[in-house]
Design an enzyme around this catalytic site. Sequence first.
Site, PDB file in Angstrom:
ATOM      1  N   SER A 149       0.460  -0.855   0.465  1.00  0.00           N
ATOM      2  CA  SER A 149      -0.096   0.124   0.564  1.00  0.00           C
ATOM      3  C   SER A 149       0.733   1.279  -0.046  1.00  0.00           C
ATOM      4  O   SER A 149       1.960   1.056   0.471  1.00  0.00           O
ATOM      5  CB  SER A 149      -0.411   0.114   0.752  1.00  0.00           C
ATOM      6  N   HIS A 166      -1.683  -1.277  -4.212  1.00  0.00           N
ATOM      7  CA  HIS A 166      -2.064  -1.270  -3.180  1.00  0.00           C
ATOM      8  C   HIS A 166      -2.878   0.775  -2.968  1.00  0.00           C
ATOM      9  O   HIS A 166      -1.402   0.975  -3.273  1.00  0.00           O
ATOM     10  CB  HIS A 166      -2.898  -1.867  -2.153  1.00  0.00           C
ATOM     11  N   ASP A 226      -4.761   3.630  -1.877  1.00  0.00           N
ATOM     12  CA  ASP A 226      -5.961   3.727  -0.868  1.00  0.00           C
ATOM     13  C   ASP A 226      -6.610   5.171  -0.948  1.00  0.00           C
ATOM     14  O   ASP A 226      -5.731   6.420  -1.230  1.00  0.00           O
ATOM     15  CB  ASP A 226      -5.364   3.890   0.422  1.00  0.00           C
ATOM     16  N   MET A 270      -8.829   8.483  -0.392  1.00  0.00           N
ATOM     17  CA  MET A 270     -10.111   8.702   0.900  1.00  0.00           C
ATOM     18  C   MET A 270      -9.910  10.131   0.330  1.00  0.00           C
ATOM     19  O   MET A 270      -9.535  11.276   0.198  1.00  0.00           O
ATOM     20  CB  MET A 270      -9.114   8.958   1.712  1.00  0.00           C
ATOM     21  N   HIS A 296      -7.992   1.208  -4.061  1.00  0.00           N
ATOM     22  CA  HIS A 296      -9.405   1.200  -3.469  1.00  0.00           C
ATOM     23  C   HIS A 296     -10.308   3.030  -3.246  1.00  0.00           C
ATOM     24  O   HIS A 296      -9.841   3.648  -2.363  1.00  0.00           O
ATOM     25  CB  HIS A 296      -8.838   0.573  -2.015  1.00  0.00           C
ATOM     26  N   MET A 349     -12.428   4.531  -1.028  1.00  0.00           N
ATOM     27  CA  MET A 349     -13.157   4.772   0.173  1.00  0.00           C
ATOM     28  C   MET A 349     -13.462   5.968  -0.023  1.00  0.00           C
ATOM     29  O   MET A 349     -12.730   7.981   0.734  1.00  0.00           O
ATOM     30  CB  MET A 349     -11.623   5.097   1.457  1.00  0.00           C
ATOM     31  N   MET A 368     -11.759  -5.819   5.525  1.00  0.00           N
ATOM     32  CA  MET A 368     -11.225  -4.290   6.675  1.00  0.00           C
ATOM     33  C   MET A 368     -10.450  -4.868   7.408  1.00  0.00           C
ATOM     34  O   MET A 368     -11.799  -4.961   8.371  1.00  0.00           O
ATOM     35  CB  MET A 368     -11.570  -3.166   5.951  1.00  0.00           C
ATOM     36  N   GLY A 406      -8.905   4.353   6.978  1.00  0.00           N
ATOM     37  CA  GLY A 406      -9.444   5.940   7.350  1.00  0.00           C
ATOM     38  C   GLY A 406      -8.001   6.445   8.177  1.00  0.00           C
ATOM     39  O   GLY A 406      -7.286   7.466   7.428  1.00  0.00           O
ATOM     40  N   PHE A 407      -7.239   5.006   8.519  1.00  0.00           N
ATOM     41  CA  PHE A 407      -5.897   6.035   8.959  1.00  0.00           C
ATOM     42  C   PHE A 407      -4.639   4.192   8.966  1.00  0.00           C
ATOM     43  O   PHE A 407      -5.832   3.619   8.839  1.00  0.00           O
ATOM     44  CB  PHE A 407      -5.747   6.128  10.781  1.00  0.00           C
ATOM     45  N   GLY A 408      -3.952   4.781   8.347  1.00  0.00           N
ATOM     46  CA  GLY A 408      -2.139   3.111   8.227  1.00  0.00           C
ATOM     47  C   GLY A 408      -1.995   3.314   9.555  1.00  0.00           C
ATOM     48  O   GLY A 408      -2.420   4.392  10.590  1.00  0.00           O
ATOM     49  N   GLY A 409      -1.759   2.466  10.002  1.00  0.00           N
ATOM     50  CA  GLY A 409      -0.658   2.326  11.463  1.00  0.00           C
ATOM     51  C   GLY A 409      -1.362   1.323  12.366  1.00  0.00           C
ATOM     52  O   GLY A 409      -1.209   1.667  13.117  1.00  0.00           O
ATOM     53  N   ASP A 445      -7.025  -6.132   4.640  1.00  0.00           N
ATOM     54  CA  ASP A 445      -6.683  -4.754   5.117  1.00  0.00           C
ATOM     55  C   ASP A 445      -6.328  -3.970   6.118  1.00  0.00           C
ATOM     56  O   ASP A 445      -7.278  -3.872   6.304  1.00  0.00           O
ATOM     57  CB  ASP A 445      -6.407  -3.490   3.373  1.00  0.00           C
ATOM     58  N   GLY A 446      -5.482  -4.103   6.830  1.00  0.00           N
ATOM     59  CA  GLY A 446      -4.900  -3.399   7.979  1.00  0.00           C
ATOM     60  C   GLY A 446      -4.557  -3.895   9.491  1.00  0.00           C
ATOM     61  O   GLY A 446      -5.185  -4.976   9.617  1.00  0.00           O
ATOM     62  N   GLY A 447      -3.567  -3.148   9.438  1.00  0.00           N
ATOM     63  CA  GLY A 447      -2.761  -4.374  10.421  1.00  0.00           C
ATOM     64  C   GLY A 447      -2.018  -5.007  10.070  1.00  0.00           C
ATOM     65  O   GLY A 447      -2.426  -6.010  10.848  1.00  0.00           O
ATOM     66  N   GLY A 478       1.593  -2.368   4.876  1.00  0.00           N
ATOM     67  CA  GLY A 478       1.963  -1.242   4.276  1.00  0.00           C
ATOM     68  C   GLY A 478       3.312  -0.799   4.647  1.00  0.00           C
ATOM     69  O   GLY A 478       4.216  -0.954   4.279  1.00  0.00           O
TER      70      GLY A 478
END
Length: 225
Positions: free
Chosen positions: A14, A39, A41, A43, A72, A74, A143, A148-151, A181-183, A203
């Site tokens: 990402s 990927h 994102d 937003m 993607h 969003m 998801m 909305g936020f990375g990390g 996607d996510g964590g 990411g």
Amino acid sequence: MGESGLPARKLAPSILAADFGKLGEQLKAAEMAGADMIHIDVMDGDYVPSISFGMPVIQSIRKETRLPFDVHLMVTEPGRYIKEFAGCGADSITVHVEACRHIDRVLHQIRETGLRSGVALNPGTSLSSLDYILDQVDMVLIMTVNPGFGGQAYIDSSTDKIARLRARLTELGLQTDIQVDGGIKKDNVHTVLQAGANIIVSGTEVFRGSIAENIKDFREIFHKI
């Protein structure tokens, strides 16, 4: 098709976590290291709180890599922009079921452009929202954080959701991709792979440090499980 009979496992770095001062260079490095797609994102500051980037950025980096662009969206009512994102270099477009007044219509729009279609579900959205559209999608994005936020940290309840979706797809005889996607990190990616996911978005775990070494590490995990 992977050895297990499920869709092949793929890594989708990402760019939300990339260094935008070196974005072209980092895209080339990811491609050389064996990434399968990029990927992206998008937003809008409405559907999710953050604002990232849009069509001009995608168009400008299209020449930097031959890898497919996995876009993607969003954004609220993404059907307004399908043709534009197709025109700037997207190879697949994923939209959120929660963001579409008429999800069936939007998926039809994506497929009309000739692109791969994807639908995303937030952590609190039931798999039942896919009941009447599974035959229209090439990929389902689960998801594993709130968008909305990375990390953010991986939400543990996602594991069961992935497993139930893979079981449902198998029951229907569908080879639909499951993206997560996510964590997702090197120390927990085995969890989502074992549950049935096959496209991994990551990411910071790719773009932090050596891109080549990070992708190599992910590849080794893919082959062990």
